[in-house]
Motif scaffolding. Structure first.
Motif, PDB file in Angstrom:
ATOM      1  N   ILE A 289     -17.396  18.574  89.010  1.00  0.00           N
ATOM      2  CA  ILE A 289     -18.132  19.625  89.711  1.00  0.00           C
ATOM      3  C   ILE A 289     -17.783  19.523  91.190  1.00  0.00           C
ATOM      4  O   ILE A 289     -18.029  18.491  91.815  1.00  0.00           O
ATOM      5  N   CYS A 290     -17.212  20.589  91.739  1.00  0.00           N
ATOM      6  CA  CYS A 290     -16.812  20.597  93.147  1.00  0.00           C
ATOM      7  C   CYS A 290     -17.358  21.850  93.814  1.00  0.00           C
ATOM      8  O   CYS A 290     -17.369  22.934  93.207  1.00  0.00           O
ATOM      9  N   SER A 291     -17.779  21.713  95.080  1.00  0.00           N
ATOM     10  CA  SER A 291     -18.314  22.861  95.807  1.00  0.00           C
ATOM     11  C   SER A 291     -18.343  22.552  97.294  1.00  0.00           C
ATOM     12  O   SER A 291     -18.412  21.386  97.702  1.00  0.00           O
ATOM     13  N   TRP A 292     -18.280  23.613  98.082  1.00  0.00           N
ATOM     14  CA  TRP A 292     -18.567  23.509  99.506  1.00  0.00           C
ATOM     15  C   TRP A 292     -20.068  23.712  99.697  1.00  0.00           C
ATOM     16  O   TRP A 292     -20.649  24.635  99.129  1.00  0.00           O
ATOM     17  N   VAL A 355     -18.226  15.730  92.329  1.00  0.00           N
ATOM     18  CA  VAL A 355     -18.831  14.724  91.453  1.00  0.00           C
ATOM     19  C   VAL A 355     -18.075  14.758  90.136  1.00  0.00           C
ATOM     20  O   VAL A 355     -17.996  15.811  89.494  1.00  0.00           O
ATOM     21  N   ILE A 356     -17.539  13.609  89.736  1.00  0.00           N
ATOM     22  CA  ILE A 356     -16.676  13.528  88.556  1.00  0.00           C
ATOM     23  C   ILE A 356     -17.236  12.462  87.626  1.00  0.00           C
ATOM     24  O   ILE A 356     -17.667  11.392  88.079  1.00  0.00           O
ATOM     25  N   TRP A 357     -17.213  12.748  86.320  1.00  0.00           N
ATOM     26  CA  TRP A 357     -17.729  11.803  85.318  1.00  0.00           C
ATOM     27  C   TRP A 357     -16.904  11.906  84.039  1.00  0.00           C
ATOM     28  O   TRP A 357     -16.415  12.987  83.685  1.00  0.00           O
ATOM     29  N   THR A 358     -16.756  10.769  83.353  1.00  0.00           N
ATOM     30  CA  THR A 358     -16.120  10.742  82.044  1.00  0.00           C
ATOM     31  C   THR A 358     -16.872   9.760  81.159  1.00  0.00           C
ATOM     32  O   THR A 358     -17.390   8.735  81.630  1.00  0.00           O
ATOM     33  N   SER A 359     -16.961  10.105  79.872  1.00  0.00           N
ATOM     34  CA  SER A 359     -17.665   9.227  78.938  1.00  0.00           C
ATOM     35  C   SER A 359     -16.854   7.978  78.607  1.00  0.00           C
ATOM     36  O   SER A 359     -17.381   7.043  78.018  1.00  0.00           O
ATOM     37  N   ILE A 360     -15.578   7.972  78.956  1.00  0.00           N
ATOM     38  CA  ILE A 360     -14.745   6.788  78.735  1.00  0.00           C
ATOM     39  C   ILE A 360     -15.149   5.714  79.742  1.00  0.00           C
ATOM     40  O   ILE A 360     -14.979   5.883  80.957  1.00  0.00           O
ATOM     41  N   LEU A 361     -15.750   4.663  79.252  1.00  0.00           N
ATOM     42  CA  LEU A 361     -16.282   3.569  80.069  1.00  0.00           C
ATOM     43  C   LEU A 361     -17.388   4.022  80.997  1.00  0.00           C
ATOM     44  O   LEU A 361     -17.867   3.248  81.833  1.00  0.00           O
ATOM     45  N   ASP A 421     -13.873  20.775  82.603  1.00  0.00           N
ATOM     46  CA  ASP A 421     -14.228  19.876  81.500  1.00  0.00           C
ATOM     47  C   ASP A 421     -13.250  18.716  81.405  1.00  0.00           C
ATOM     48  O   ASP A 421     -12.961  18.216  80.305  1.00  0.00           O
ATOM     49  N   ARG A 422     -12.747  18.271  82.545  1.00  0.00           N
ATOM     50  CA  ARG A 422     -11.823  17.142  82.614  1.00  0.00           C
ATOM     51  C   ARG A 422     -12.025  16.429  83.944  1.00  0.00           C
ATOM     52  O   ARG A 422     -12.776  16.891  84.817  1.00  0.00           O
ATOM     53  N   VAL A 423     -11.348  15.311  84.101  1.00  0.00           N
ATOM     54  CA  VAL A 423     -11.427  14.524  85.334  1.00  0.00           C
ATOM     55  C   VAL A 423     -10.342  14.992  86.290  1.00  0.00           C
ATOM     56  O   VAL A 423      -9.148  14.975  85.946  1.00  0.00           O
ATOM     57  N   LEU A 424     -10.729  15.441  87.478  1.00  0.00           N
ATOM     58  CA  LEU A 424      -9.758  15.819  88.498  1.00  0.00           C
ATOM     59  C   LEU A 424      -9.169  14.559  89.129  1.00  0.00           C
ATOM     60  O   LEU A 424      -9.883  13.593  89.414  1.00  0.00           O
ATOM     61  N   VAL A 425      -7.863  14.573  89.344  1.00  0.00           N
ATOM     62  CA  VAL A 425      -7.193  13.439  89.980  1.00  0.00           C
ATOM     63  C   VAL A 425      -7.383  13.545  91.491  1.00  0.00           C
ATOM     64  O   VAL A 425      -7.714  14.629  92.016  1.00  0.00           O
ATOM     65  N   PRO A 426      -7.231  12.457  92.246  1.00  0.00           N
ATOM     66  CA  PRO A 426      -7.468  12.497  93.699  1.00  0.00           C
ATOM     67  C   PRO A 426      -6.659  13.560  94.424  1.00  0.00           C
ATOM     68  O   PRO A 426      -7.141  14.156  95.385  1.00  0.00           O
TER      69      PRO A 426
END
Length: 468
Positions: A289-292, A355-361, A421-426
């Motif tokens: 989730i990204c926003s200004w 804000v980024i989240w993944t259920s992996i670990l 619905d995925r993890v954004l890379v830096p």
């Protein structure tokens, strides 16, 4: 009707008929028989008068009873009207009472839900505190072990220094003897520098004193450090400490354009809300989730809330006035949450938040203005956010699509919001924060905010700095 008058009249008629018949029959009798007849007639007249009086008394009693029954009927009608009025008032009171009971039941259910959420959060907080206490205990044990090892190392160094001290004294005596021999021999001024070089390696017990070409220096230099040595050492270490602490304030983003529409939430009214349609169509095991965001309030409020019939806090990014200013609870499947630090966002300037989240670990990351501010793991590991719920901007839901609280409302502006619905890379986060192309695969943006309520304004700004 069975009254006494109805039964008496036929009897009187019969007596009258008998009397007339007897009178006619006596009219033809001799004169000697007329006296008993008149006597009988007088007695009959007296009886008839008494009968009239009795009849009149009965008729008066019947009339009084009729008036009494009429009054009773009128009273019955009045009582019936009063009973109907009382029944109507009772029905109205019962309806009002049922309405009040309904409101009271709604308030009790809401209070129970909030108390349950508070209990769950307290349990989660106590579990977190217990885990933190255990972690602190382990760290303290590790630190005690490290301190013990360091103390042993210091003791060993002190023992080594004690052993080296006599050797240093002996070397100093040998050097003094060599200098005396050189003065006796009267050498040239350059000779001491040549003859002193082989005397340094004679200390075979101290490899720290063997410095290659630096061994040709005078013996007094290593024993007498420069006066500003400690200051230069502190100056070399200080930037490292400042670099670890100085994550704020964020860098200014400069001019950022092409971020899409913006939503302005002017105040903390519960009517100010935006709905994202169609919500999540499939379950999510990863999320970005990204926003200004721009706000000048004393707390951040709720940026996003996702509720289902099962749980009204399936996904929430919210802060309330009772939390630390700028702190935000990142909730996934209440009561599990993580507290994120966003204090610098309360300065009234535009900031980019991811804000980024993944259920992996259970890994999660918080990026603010191109900086990684917070990260962690084991947060809802293996969890899936279910589809089919209500996705709301600017308010925290206590039930699906409602149950808003003004203390949790967002006051400010948000622009360029997007959800993946995925993890954004830096690199993708960096491009977003610099106003470059939106990464592919966004499942929702502010263009999906088709329904806004209250005083929320939708504006299109060419650049963030031009937004009202």
């Amino acid at each position: 009707m069975g009254s006494p008058t109805g039964r008496t009249l036929p009897f009187l008629l019969i007596l009258l008929h008998i009397y007339l018949h007897g009178a006619l029959s006596q009219a033809t009798s001799p004169v000697g028989q007329r006296k008993p007849f008149f006597e009988r007639l007088r007695r009959l007249e007296e009886q008839f008068q008494r009968f009239q009086e009795v009849t009149l008394t009965h008729l008066q009693g019947i009339a009084s009873h009729y008036n009494l029954s009429f009054d009773v009927e009128a009273r019955f009608r009045s009582l019936a009207r009063e009973s109907r009025a009382v029944a109507l008032a009772l029905n109205q009171s019962q309806a009002a009472m049922q309405g009040e009971l309904g409101h009271l039941q709604t308030w009790v259910r809401r209070t129970q839900r909030r108390s349950q959420k508070a209990d769950h959060r307290l349990l989660a907080l106590s579990a977190t505190v217990s885990e933190g206490s255990a972690r602190c205990a382990r760290e303290q044990e590790t630190q005690r072990a490290a301190i013990s090892g360091l103390a042993r190392d210091v003791q060993a160094l002190q023992d080594t220094l004690l052993r080296l001290t006599p050797l240093v004294h002996s070397q100093g005596a040998r050097l003094a003897a060599l200098e005396g021999q050189l003065r006796v021999a009267s050498p040239s001024p350059a000779t001491p520098k040549v003859t002193l070089a082989p005397s340094r390696p004679s200390n075979r017990s101290t490899p720290q004193l063997q410095g290659g070409r630096q061994a040709s220096r005078a013996p007094s230099e290593p024993r007498d450090p420069p006066p500003d040595f400690a200051h230069r050492l502190q100056g070399a270490q200080e930037p490292l400490g400042l670099g670890n602490q100085q994550a704020w304030p964020p860098e200014s983003p400069g001019e950022v354009c092409n971020v899409g529409p913006a939503l302005i939430f002017p105040n903390a009214s519960t009517e100010n809300v935006g709905f994202l349609h169609p919500g999540f169509l499939t379950g999510l095991r990863a999320l970005s989730i990204c926003s200004w965001v721009r706000t000048a309030a004393d707390h951040l409020g709720t940026l996003l809330s996702y509720a289902t019939e099962e749980n009204d806090n399936k996904l929430v990014l919210h802060g309330r006035d009772s939390l630390t200013p700028g702190s935000v609870h990142f909730v996934i499947g209440d009561p599990a949450f993580r507290e994120l630090p966003l204090q610098p966002l309360l300065d009234g300037q535009w900031h980019h938040v991811c804000v980024i989240w993944t259920s992996i670990l259970g890994r999660y990351w918080l990026h603010v203005d191109r900086r990684l501010v917070a990260t962690g793991s084991r947060f809802r590991e293996g969890y899936e956010i279910p589809p089919g719920g209500s996705l709301v901007l600017g308010q925290e839901q206590d039930r699906v699509g409602g149950g808003f609280d003004s203390s949790e409302a967002f006051v400010g502006s948000m622009a360029g919001l997007a959800i993946w619905d995925r993890v954004l890379v830096p690199g993708e986060v960096l491009n977003l924060a610099m106003g470059k192309t939106l990464p592919t695969g966004a499942i929702l943006t502010l263009a999906n905010a088709t329904s806004v309520g209250g005083f929320v304004q939708r504006v299109n700004c060419t650049c963030l700095q031009l937004c009202p």
